[in-house]
Motif scaffolding. Structure first.
Motif, PDB file in Angstrom:
ATOM      1  N   SER A 444       3.505 -12.375   5.758  1.00 23.54           N
ATOM      2  CA  SER A 444       4.977 -12.438   5.528  1.00 23.54           C
ATOM      3  C   SER A 444       5.609 -13.119   6.733  1.00 23.54           C
ATOM      4  O   SER A 444       5.017 -13.127   7.830  1.00 23.54           O
ATOM      5  N   LYS A 453       9.786 -10.170   8.356  1.00 25.49           N
ATOM      6  CA  LYS A 453       8.194  -9.755   7.932  1.00 25.49           C
ATOM      7  C   LYS A 453       8.229  -8.370   7.222  1.00 25.49           C
ATOM      8  O   LYS A 453       9.242  -7.602   7.253  1.00 25.49           O
ATOM      9  N   LEU A 454       7.382  -8.092   6.540  1.00 24.55           N
ATOM     10  CA  LEU A 454       7.452  -6.828   5.722  1.00 24.55           C
ATOM     11  C   LEU A 454       6.624  -5.761   6.715  1.00 24.55           C
ATOM     12  O   LEU A 454       5.821  -6.114   7.443  1.00 24.55           O
ATOM     13  N   THR A 455       7.402  -4.524   6.692  1.00 23.10           N
ATOM     14  CA  THR A 455       6.752  -3.458   7.560  1.00 23.10           C
ATOM     15  C   THR A 455       6.752  -2.081   6.559  1.00 23.10           C
ATOM     16  O   THR A 455       7.668  -2.158   5.773  1.00 23.10           O
ATOM     17  N   ASN A 456       5.844  -1.412   7.237  1.00 24.04           N
ATOM     18  CA  ASN A 456       5.730   0.057   6.467  1.00 24.04           C
ATOM     19  C   ASN A 456       5.736  -0.244   4.863  1.00 24.04           C
ATOM     20  O   ASN A 456       6.219   0.371   4.113  1.00 24.04           O
ATOM     21  N   THR A 457       4.889  -1.054   4.545  1.00 26.03           N
ATOM     22  CA  THR A 457       4.488  -1.680   3.137  1.00 26.03           C
ATOM     23  C   THR A 457       2.882  -1.432   2.841  1.00 26.03           C
ATOM     24  O   THR A 457       2.155  -1.933   3.809  1.00 26.03           O
ATOM     25  N   PHE A 489       0.440  -3.490   5.356  1.00 24.14           N
ATOM     26  CA  PHE A 489       0.893  -4.623   6.549  1.00 24.14           C
ATOM     27  C   PHE A 489       0.757  -4.264   7.865  1.00 24.14           C
ATOM     28  O   PHE A 489       1.357  -3.275   8.330  1.00 24.14           O
ATOM     29  N   GLU A 490       0.482  -4.883   8.883  1.00 28.16           N
ATOM     30  CA  GLU A 490       0.304  -4.730  10.267  1.00 28.16           C
ATOM     31  C   GLU A 490       0.616  -6.424  10.754  1.00 28.16           C
ATOM     32  O   GLU A 490       0.127  -7.070  10.447  1.00 28.16           O
ATOM     33  N   ASN A 491       1.839  -6.138  11.359  1.00 25.68           N
ATOM     34  CA  ASN A 491       2.250  -7.242  12.032  1.00 25.68           C
ATOM     35  C   ASN A 491       2.540  -8.349  10.899  1.00 25.68           C
ATOM     36  O   ASN A 491       2.312  -9.639  11.132  1.00 25.68           O
ATOM     37  N   GLY A 492       2.949  -7.947   9.880  1.00 20.37           N
ATOM     38  CA  GLY A 492       3.649  -9.044   8.662  1.00 20.37           C
ATOM     39  C   GLY A 492       2.326  -9.441   8.005  1.00 20.37           C
ATOM     40  O   GLY A 492       2.593 -10.238   7.120  1.00 20.37           O
ATOM     41  N   SER A 514      10.226   1.817   3.522  1.00 24.16           N
ATOM     42  CA  SER A 514      11.302   2.203   4.298  1.00 24.16           C
ATOM     43  C   SER A 514      12.403   1.051   4.304  1.00 24.16           C
ATOM     44  O   SER A 514      12.122  -0.052   3.997  1.00 24.16           O
ATOM     45  N   SER A 516      15.028  -1.843   5.759  1.00 18.43           N
ATOM     46  CA  SER A 516      14.960  -2.583   6.929  1.00 18.43           C
ATOM     47  C   SER A 516      16.349  -3.563   6.873  1.00 18.43           C
ATOM     48  O   SER A 516      16.813  -3.681   5.900  1.00 18.43           O
TER      49      SER A 516
END
Length: 529
Positions: A444, A453-457, A489-492, A514, A516
């Motif tokens: 992302s 970017k995607l977070t908490n996904t 996902f980690e760092n997008g 979550s 965003s």
């Protein structure tokens, strides 16, 4: 009767004049004496042949040992192994297997070759005869007055290739010069800079016989070009044609490059994915650069037809113009307008953006010509990465921005760009048939929108059959609707391998947990089966 001595074989002694007259004088002897004389001569000849055969076996063993020494020498990953001395360079095997150029009409377009039939065979200076590869890359090189860019070009190309990709590819450097001193100088430079590639067979070097070229000094001037430019562009077409026909039986796809280009990293993987996306289309050329004849990819099976068209008109137009004319002849309706023709040609000539190859040469091989050509698309950032993904129905609860929808992103046409997500949003891939998925990659954000970017996904999969978590020893979380969380996902970025314990997968889902304030941009989707 008059006999003329022959010294073709160094291991066979020539008859001297004295021997001849001695033999002639014996002709009057009795039949028994003559028979004895013949038997003696035959015995002598047999002994000399046995000696020649013994020497030949000895030379073969020596060459075999030299080749093994080179392989062992280059196989040691030390700094010294990259500096091939002059004594080693001269021992590099020079194969002379000459592959026929398979174009039956070549004698019609180049009639001078009827007197020089061997001129359609290349001089294979370096080569292991590698065939059956996926990608063949052809690089013609000629003498330049100011500067030679070949080594820099090869370094750029080789730095972006993995060992696996090297084993399924071959690079052919075509030294399009008849001057043997120049050919040897370029060959020595290639061997000293790329010893591993030479010994492995990944890199080949060929040159044409001098008699391949017709008389080019009296060509008719066309398109307002000078006599020198007409000669230069006509020879260039003959060079490309020779190289293409040599490369044709070696692989599945042929990539035309030049000796003054820079390549982007991972270009082979990008080319491979782009080819996969065109499976359903009757394309003839895929373009990975907008300049001239750089970065043009063809099916090897189409090369004889393409070369034949080039040879028909090599005196009349530059090679990139001839390629466009070929597409026009092949698909354009004579009663339709120019716009309709361009739309039709677009189905045969498909462009990849951004460009993977940039022209770096300033001094042209045409005397006195300075080239400032640059591919503007090469410098553009890679905003999305295309892959050939398995057939699937794709849906999402996210609202796409303009035309940046999920379907286009999954097909590798564009990125997926959506408004800010809330908890519970998802991106879902329902496969047409349950699949054995090996791995996945989702990226992302991109250089223009690094924060989207995607977070908490999480990455979730839905197996086609029942999975007993306890007996399988799985630590994955199982959701209420039957999905298993296999990554996040980690760092997008989310990347991982799908365990074979899950068996065939019916669906894959990206679950957003979550809310965003940032938008979401998926720049890469790759589900590998």
């Amino acid at each position: 009767m008059r006999l003329r001595p022959s010294c073709a074989l160094t291991t066979l002694a020539c008859f001297s004049a004295a021997s001849f007259f001695a033999w002639y004088g014996d002709w009057s002897r009795s039949e028994e004496s003559r028979t004895g004389f013949y038997e003696g001569q035959l015995l002598n000849l047999r002994q000399r042949l046995l000696y020649a055969e013994k020497e030949n076996r000895k030379r073969s063993r020596e060459l075999y040992n030299v080749l093994n020494e080179i392989k062992q020498f280059i196989g040691v990953p030390t700094a010294s192994s990259l500096n091939v001395t002059a004594s080693v360079k001269c021992k590099v095997p020079k194969h002379i297997n000459k592959l026929p150029l398979n174009l039956t009409n070549i004698f019609y377009y180049l009639p001078h070759l009827r007197k020089h039939e061997n001129s359609i065979h290349p001089n294979v200076i370096i080569g292991q005869g590698r065939t059956g590869v996926s990608l063949v890359m052809g690089i013609p090189t000629v003498r330049r007055e100011k500067q030679n860019y070949l080594v820099a070009t090869l370094k750029s190309l080789f730095s972006g290739i993995s060992e696996i990709q090297k084993n399924n590819s071959v690079v052919i450097v075509f030294i399009a010069e008849a001057n043997l001193q120049y050919v040897n100088r370029i060959t020595d430079s290639i061997i000293s800079n790329f010893p591993k590639e030479v010994v492995s067979g990944f890199l080949e070097v060929i040159s044409p016989p001098a008699s391949y070229y017709p008389q080019l000094s009296n060509l008719k001037q066309t398109l307002g070009d000078s006599q020198e430019r007409v000669r230069w562009r006509s020879k260039q077409i003959l060079d490309f044609s020779f190289l293409m026909l040599y490369a044709q039986p070696k692989g599945t796809f042929y990539l035309q490059l030049e000796d003054d280009v820079e390549a982007k990293p991972e270009y082979i993987e990008i080319i491979k994915d782009f080819i996969e996306q065109q499976r359903s289309q009757e394309w003839m050329v895929l373009e990975f650069s907008q300049l001239g004849f750089i970065g043009k990819l063809f099916r090897c099976g189409d090369l004889p037809l393409i070369v034949e068209f080039f040879l028909m008109f090599y005196r009349d137009k530059p090679i990139d113009w001839l390629l466009d004319q070929l597409l026009t002849v092949k698909i354009c309706h004579p009663e339709k307008d120019a716009k309709h023709c361009e739309r039709q040609k677009a189905s045969l000539r498909i462009r990849y953006k951004p460009s993977l190859f940039q022209h770096i040469g300033l001094h042209s091989s045409l005397t006195g010509k300075i080239q400032f050509l640059k591919d503007k698309d090469f410098s553009k950032s890679l905003l999305f990465r295309a892959h050939a993904n398995p057939p699937a129905e794709v849906t999402t609860s996210l609202k796409a921005f303009q035309h940046f929808n999920l379907v286009r992103a999954y097909r590798g046409v564009d990125c997926f760009w959506a408004f800010a997500p809330v908890a519970g949003d998802y991106i879902l891939f329902n496969f047409w048939h349950p699949l054995d998925i090996k791995s996945y990659l989702f990226r992302s954000g991109n250089p223009e929108h690094p924060g989207d970017k995607l977070t908490n996904t999480t990455v979730d999969v839905l197996p086609d059959g029942e999975i007993d978590i306890q007996s399988a020893g799985l630590q994955n979380v199982k959701t209420l609707d039957g999905y298993f969380q296999i990554g996040a996902f980690e760092n997008g970025k989310a990347e991982g391998i799908v365990s074979p314990i899950f068996g065939k997968i019916r669906s894959l889902r990206l679950s957003i947990h979550s809310t965003s304030t940032m938008w979401v941009l998926l720049s890469e989707i790759f589900i590998r089966t």
